[in-house]
Design a protein around this motif. Sequence first.
Motif, mmCIF file in Angstrom:
data_model
loop_
_atom_site.group_PDB
_atom_site.id
_atom_site.type_symbol
_atom_site.label_atom_id
_atom_site.label_comp_id
_atom_site.label_asym_id
_atom_site.label_seq_id
_atom_site.Cartn_x
_atom_site.Cartn_y
_atom_site.Cartn_z
ATOM 1 N N GLU A 135 5.520 20.917 -7.327
ATOM 2 C CA GLU A 135 4.194 21.400 -7.387
ATOM 3 C C GLU A 135 4.549 22.770 -7.616
ATOM 4 O O GLU A 135 2.899 23.535 -8.055
ATOM 5 C CB GLU A 135 3.670 21.720 -5.099
ATOM 6 C CG GLU A 135 3.789 19.883 -5.359
ATOM 7 C CD GLU A 135 3.265 20.385 -3.271
ATOM 8 O OE1 GLU A 135 3.456 21.261 -2.864
ATOM 9 O OE2 GLU A 135 3.037 18.738 -3.184
ATOM 10 N N GLU A 136 4.892 24.276 -7.277
ATOM 11 C CA GLU A 136 4.976 25.038 -8.040
ATOM 12 C C GLU A 136 5.316 25.476 -9.485
ATOM 13 O O GLU A 136 4.310 26.148 -10.427
ATOM 14 C CB GLU A 136 5.660 26.020 -7.261
ATOM 15 C CG GLU A 136 5.871 26.517 -5.770
ATOM 16 C CD GLU A 136 6.930 27.202 -4.959
ATOM 17 O OE1 GLU A 136 8.713 28.002 -5.604
ATOM 18 O OE2 GLU A 136 6.604 27.426 -4.431
ATOM 19 N N LYS A 139 1.944 24.633 -10.653
ATOM 20 C CA LYS A 139 1.277 25.790 -10.417
ATOM 21 C C LYS A 139 1.586 26.936 -11.864
ATOM 22 O O LYS A 139 0.468 27.427 -12.381
ATOM 23 C CB LYS A 139 0.935 26.089 -9.240
ATOM 24 C CG LYS A 139 0.051 27.120 -9.109
ATOM 25 C CD LYS A 139 0.096 28.075 -7.519
ATOM 26 C CE LYS A 139 -0.778 28.647 -7.381
ATOM 27 N NZ LYS A 139 -0.265 29.612 -5.779
ATOM 28 N N GLU A 140 2.418 27.049 -11.748
ATOM 29 C CA GLU A 140 2.723 27.811 -13.018
ATOM 30 C C GLU A 140 2.883 27.898 -14.474
ATOM 31 O O GLU A 140 2.296 28.132 -15.570
ATOM 32 C CB GLU A 140 4.611 27.974 -13.065
ATOM 33 C CG GLU A 140 4.957 29.300 -11.642
ATOM 34 C CD GLU A 140 4.324 30.735 -11.292
ATOM 35 O OE1 GLU A 140 4.416 30.722 -12.711
ATOM 36 O OE2 GLU A 140 3.851 30.308 -10.120
ATOM 37 N N ARG A 142 0.373 25.545 -14.815
ATOM 38 C CA ARG A 142 -1.249 26.052 -15.946
ATOM 39 C C ARG A 142 -1.689 27.448 -15.923
ATOM 40 O O ARG A 142 -2.696 27.389 -16.589
ATOM 41 C CB ARG A 142 -2.248 25.755 -14.080
ATOM 42 C CG ARG A 142 -1.865 23.986 -13.797
ATOM 43 C CD ARG A 142 -3.396 23.694 -13.197
ATOM 44 N NE ARG A 142 -2.617 24.354 -11.613
ATOM 45 C CZ ARG A 142 -2.351 23.060 -10.543
ATOM 46 N NH1 ARG A 142 -1.704 22.017 -10.938
ATOM 47 N NH2 ARG A 142 -1.757 23.720 -9.456
ATOM 48 N N LYS A 143 -0.665 28.358 -14.709
ATOM 49 C CA LYS A 143 -0.634 29.739 -15.208
ATOM 50 C C LYS A 143 -0.663 29.994 -16.556
ATOM 51 O O LYS A 143 -1.604 30.539 -16.887
ATOM 52 C CB LYS A 143 -0.054 30.452 -14.026
ATOM 53 C CG LYS A 143 -0.466 30.937 -12.976
ATOM 54 C CD LYS A 143 0.480 31.972 -11.822
ATOM 55 C CE LYS A 143 -0.264 31.528 -10.401
ATOM 56 N NZ LYS A 143 0.599 32.257 -9.758
#
Length: 200
Positions: A135-136, A139-140, A142-143
């Motif tokens: 999940e992280e 997220k990364e 997407r960043k």
Amino acid sequence: MGENSQQIDIKQLLSYCDDLVGVLRDNRTFDVLTQCVEQSKSIQSFSDSDFNTTQISISDYQKKIDDCKHKIEVARSEVVSSEEIDRLQEELKEELKKERLLREDLREIVDKINDLDHQRYSIEEQSQRLKKLEEEQEKEQRKLSFYASVTKTIPNLESKSKISGHIVERDKKAVQKFEFDPLQEDAFDICNKTWKMINQ
């Protein structure tokens, strides 16, 4: 775009990229844990089957022991010869010995099952941690995609010793490659050169 709208800390961007690279390289751990889960399930199934078979064998031997005891009692009541009684007692001893060995086997199987349960619990915990890492990672990613769209910069995450990548100009349909050596240039100069390429 104006210069104010593009003021993003390049060090923070590179830090996010490094973190993402670390997370992406942990996929091998996930594969190993998946294999462990599959092996644990296979061993668990085998142990359960072995456990049930041993239980049935113990039950059968218990019946034989009870039969031997009954025969001894019948023999005694009928005042059979001492040789017959000795033979039956020896048979009883053998059956008791077999039962003891089976109980020891059963104990070992139970210990293995308990150990497998512990391993399965540990693997499930690690799987949950990996799920959080995934999940992280998303997220990364997407960043990173956001930073790439804002700065028009796509870093080369494979390069460890140098800072490199491409600057993409969609309007001009142009791609410009860049590469800096941190050992030959300081971070400030690298940052300035990068912003100049972005603002061109």
